[in-house]
Design an enzyme around this catalytic site. Structure first.
Site, short mmCIF file in Angstrom:
data_model
loop_
_atom_site.label_atom_id
_atom_site.label_comp_id
_atom_site.label_asym_id
_atom_site.label_seq_id
_atom_site.Cartn_x
_atom_site.Cartn_y
_atom_site.Cartn_z
N GLU A 95 47.73 7.10 41.40
CA GLU A 95 46.52 6.30 41.59
C GLU A 95 45.83 5.94 40.27
O GLU A 95 45.78 6.77 39.37
CB GLU A 95 45.57 7.18 42.40
CG GLU A 95 44.83 6.46 43.45
CD GLU A 95 44.04 7.46 44.28
OE1 GLU A 95 44.62 8.05 45.21
OE2 GLU A 95 42.87 7.66 43.97
N CYS A 123 40.51 4.21 34.80
CA CYS A 123 40.67 5.67 34.94
C CYS A 123 42.12 5.93 35.33
O CYS A 123 42.57 5.48 36.38
CB CYS A 123 39.72 6.19 36.01
SG CYS A 123 39.96 7.93 36.40
N CYS A 130 48.45 17.97 41.16
CA CYS A 130 47.93 18.74 40.03
C CYS A 130 48.11 20.22 40.31
O CYS A 130 47.70 20.71 41.36
CB CYS A 130 46.46 18.42 39.80
SG CYS A 130 45.75 19.38 38.45
N CYS A 134 42.18 22.83 42.21
CA CYS A 134 40.76 23.01 42.54
C CYS A 134 40.55 22.69 44.02
O CYS A 134 41.00 21.65 44.51
CB CYS A 134 39.90 22.08 41.69
SG CYS A 134 40.20 22.30 39.92
N CYS A 137 39.06 19.25 45.32
CA CYS A 137 39.67 18.03 44.77
C CYS A 137 40.88 17.63 45.61
O CYS A 137 41.77 18.44 45.87
CB CYS A 137 40.08 18.30 43.33
SG CYS A 137 41.17 17.05 42.62
N GLY A 182 45.66 14.79 38.05
CA GLY A 182 46.40 15.64 37.12
C GLY A 182 45.58 16.21 35.98
O GLY A 182 44.46 15.77 35.70
N GLU A 183 46.15 17.25 35.36
CA GLU A 183 45.53 17.92 34.21
C GLU A 183 46.21 17.40 32.94
O GLU A 183 47.36 17.75 32.65
CB GLU A 183 45.70 19.44 34.37
CG GLU A 183 45.38 20.25 33.13
CD GLU A 183 44.08 19.87 32.43
OE1 GLU A 183 43.02 19.87 33.08
OE2 GLU A 183 44.14 19.55 31.23
N SER A 214 39.68 14.13 29.99
CA SER A 214 38.97 15.17 30.73
C SER A 214 39.93 16.31 31.08
O SER A 214 40.99 16.08 31.65
CB SER A 214 38.39 14.58 32.02
OG SER A 214 37.84 15.60 32.83
N SER A 237 35.62 19.93 32.58
CA SER A 237 35.11 20.12 33.94
C SER A 237 34.65 21.55 34.09
O SER A 237 35.47 22.46 34.18
CB SER A 237 36.22 19.81 34.94
OG SER A 237 36.62 18.47 34.77
N LEU A 238 33.34 21.74 34.13
CA LEU A 238 32.79 23.09 34.13
C LEU A 238 32.62 23.61 35.56
O LEU A 238 33.23 24.61 35.95
CB LEU A 238 31.45 23.08 33.36
CG LEU A 238 30.79 24.42 33.12
CD1 LEU A 238 31.67 25.32 32.26
CD2 LEU A 238 29.42 24.22 32.44
N HIS A 239 31.76 23.00 36.31
CA HIS A 239 31.52 23.26 37.74
C HIS A 239 30.98 24.65 38.07
O HIS A 239 30.54 24.87 39.22
CB HIS A 239 32.78 22.99 38.59
CG HIS A 239 33.37 21.64 38.39
ND1 HIS A 239 32.61 20.50 38.24
CD2 HIS A 239 34.67 21.22 38.28
CE1 HIS A 239 33.41 19.45 38.06
NE2 HIS A 239 34.65 19.87 38.08
N ASN A 313 32.01 14.38 45.93
CA ASN A 313 32.54 13.41 46.87
C ASN A 313 33.39 14.21 47.86
O ASN A 313 34.49 14.61 47.51
CB ASN A 313 33.39 12.41 46.08
CG ASN A 313 33.80 11.23 46.90
OD1 ASN A 313 33.13 10.86 47.86
ND2 ASN A 313 34.90 10.63 46.53
N CYS A 356 39.81 11.41 42.57
CA CYS A 356 41.00 10.58 42.52
C CYS A 356 42.09 11.29 43.31
O CYS A 356 42.17 12.50 43.31
CB CYS A 356 41.41 10.42 41.06
SG CYS A 356 42.17 8.87 40.73
#
Ligand code: SAH
Ligand code: SF4
Length: 377
Positions: A95, A123, A130, A134, A137, A182-183, A214, A237-239, A313, A356
């Protein structure tokens, strides 16, 4: 396309030179080819008018310009954000998102041609699925299949660059964010080669500061980026600001806990003098309390940074919900009180942008809400 064809977008300048020389062609053909591929943005060898016919025929037979086939698109309600789903040679799908931002308030219908769009950001994805996994996600929940090749990463950018060029923009894209599926630091080398393709003047020639990568916190990759002395933007990406919660939300934390991550971030700032963006997706009653905001402030104290607050989201299968807006604002107030700059991502494109991987899942589930094109045979 067939398995023997070489994807030209998968070759850096050195490799393309090797191919051209192995065909006994003069080296200046490399420059001509790159001009057509990355500046003129052509996707057809017949358009390469300064190449002799026999060379064009050979290129047509032995190579491809990217290996992506568009199979679905989805537009946001305001038509400024567009997702594309591509199928690759092995049938896997990936994507890519184009986000456009207007100069001034107004609807795209009122605007001129080309429309009044200040920023056109693409993007892009680096993996199919991935492995970080997470739980909030969509991509992470879909499982991991494989890394993308350099050519598959670059082709995503070129697809939207061509589209925006056709729409009349002299500079088709203004920014590239490596924030899709993906990472990106799991296979640092491919991501780095892609960054070079975007910033090399002989290829896309974008300013490094227009490119953002990212990571979920791959400390190894952060250190490799430091070594490259690159001016690209880094987002992390902390979260969560405590290890127990971050182990759950961003499982790579079990490998690289917060102390290690923050050490690498401090090294990055020290070496590059660049500000880091920390992304923080706010999840209802999970990571959004005022006390958790205080923890974030403590963790980031003294680090040159900026926090991007993203109301979650919600994905189709995860139990996580978006924080109520009042709590988002309270979280932001706490950080601002500690002099940590923040932005709140509230663009309308959010409904199709964040998380995504959602279009890919929708197409798999045959949702009616996408413009699915016939699948490649
Ligand atoms: N894998 C990389 C880059 C891609 S994800 C990373 O994790 O940083 C891009 C950003 O979107 C990350 O900050 C990610 O945590 C966030 N994200 C993923 N799913 C989301 C969702 N459902 N809602 C809001 N943000 C999400
Ligand atoms: Fe992977 Fe990023 Fe999704 Fe986590 S948020 S699963 S790291 S794509």
């Amino acid at each position: 396309m067939n398995d023997k064809q070489i994807d030209l977008l998968n070759l850096d300048t050195h490799e393309l030179t090797g191919l051209v020389q192995s065909w006994n062609e003069p080296v200046y053909r490399v420059k001509q080819l790159q001009q057509w591929l990355y500046h003129e943005l052509v996707d057809d060898f017949d358009a390469m008018s300064n190449l002799p016919h026999p060379l064009r025929a050979r290129l047509k037979a032995a190579t491809t310009i990217g290996d992506l086939k568009l199979i679905a698109t989805q537009d946001s309600a305001d038509a400024l954000t567009r997702k594309a789903l591509f199928q690759m040679r092995d049938g896997q799908t990936v994507e890519t998102v184009l986000m456009r931002y207007l100069d001034a308030p107004g609807s795209p219908e009122d605007s001129t041609d080309p429309p009044n769009v200040a920023r056109r950001t693409v993007c892009i994805s680096t993996q199919v699925g991935c492995p970080v996994g997470c739980p909030f996600c969509e991509t992470g929940q879909a499982g991991y299949i494989r890394n993308l090749t350099l050519g598959e990463v670059v082709a995503q950018v070129l697809y939207f660059a061509r589209e925006q060029k056709r729409a009349g923009f002299e500079m088709p894209l203004t920014n590239i964010v490596i924030m899709g599926m993906g990472e990106p630091f799991m296979k640092f080398n491919v991501t780095w080669r892609a960054i070079q393709a975007f910033t090399d003047p002989a290829r896309l020639g974008m300013g490094a500061r227009r490119v953002t990568v990212s990571t979920s916190g791959y400390v190894d990759g952060i250190r490799q980026l430091i070594e490259k002395k690159s001016q690209v933007n880094l987002a992390v990406s902390l979260h969560a600001a405590d290890d127990a919660l971050r182990d759950q939300l961003v499982p790579v934390n079990r490998k690289y806990p917060l102390r290690e991550l923050m050490n690498a971030c401090r090294e990055y700032v020290h070496a590059t003098h660049r500000r880091i963006t920390f992304e923080y997706a706010l999840m209802d009653n999970v990571n959004d309390s005022a006390q958790q905001a205080e923890q974030v402030a403590q963790l980031l104290a003294g680090v040159l940074c900026h926090v991007n607050l993203i109301p979650l989201n919600p994905t189709s299968e995860s139990p996580y919900r978006r924080s109520p807006y009042a709590r988002v604002l309270e979280f932001q107030r706490v950080l601002n009180r500690h002099n940590i700059p923040t932005t709140l991502r509230v663009e309308k494109g959010i409904e199709i942008m964040a998380g995504c991987g959602q279009l890919r899942q929708q197409v798999k589930r045959h949702s009616a809400n996408v413009n699915a094109l016939p699948l490649a045979t």
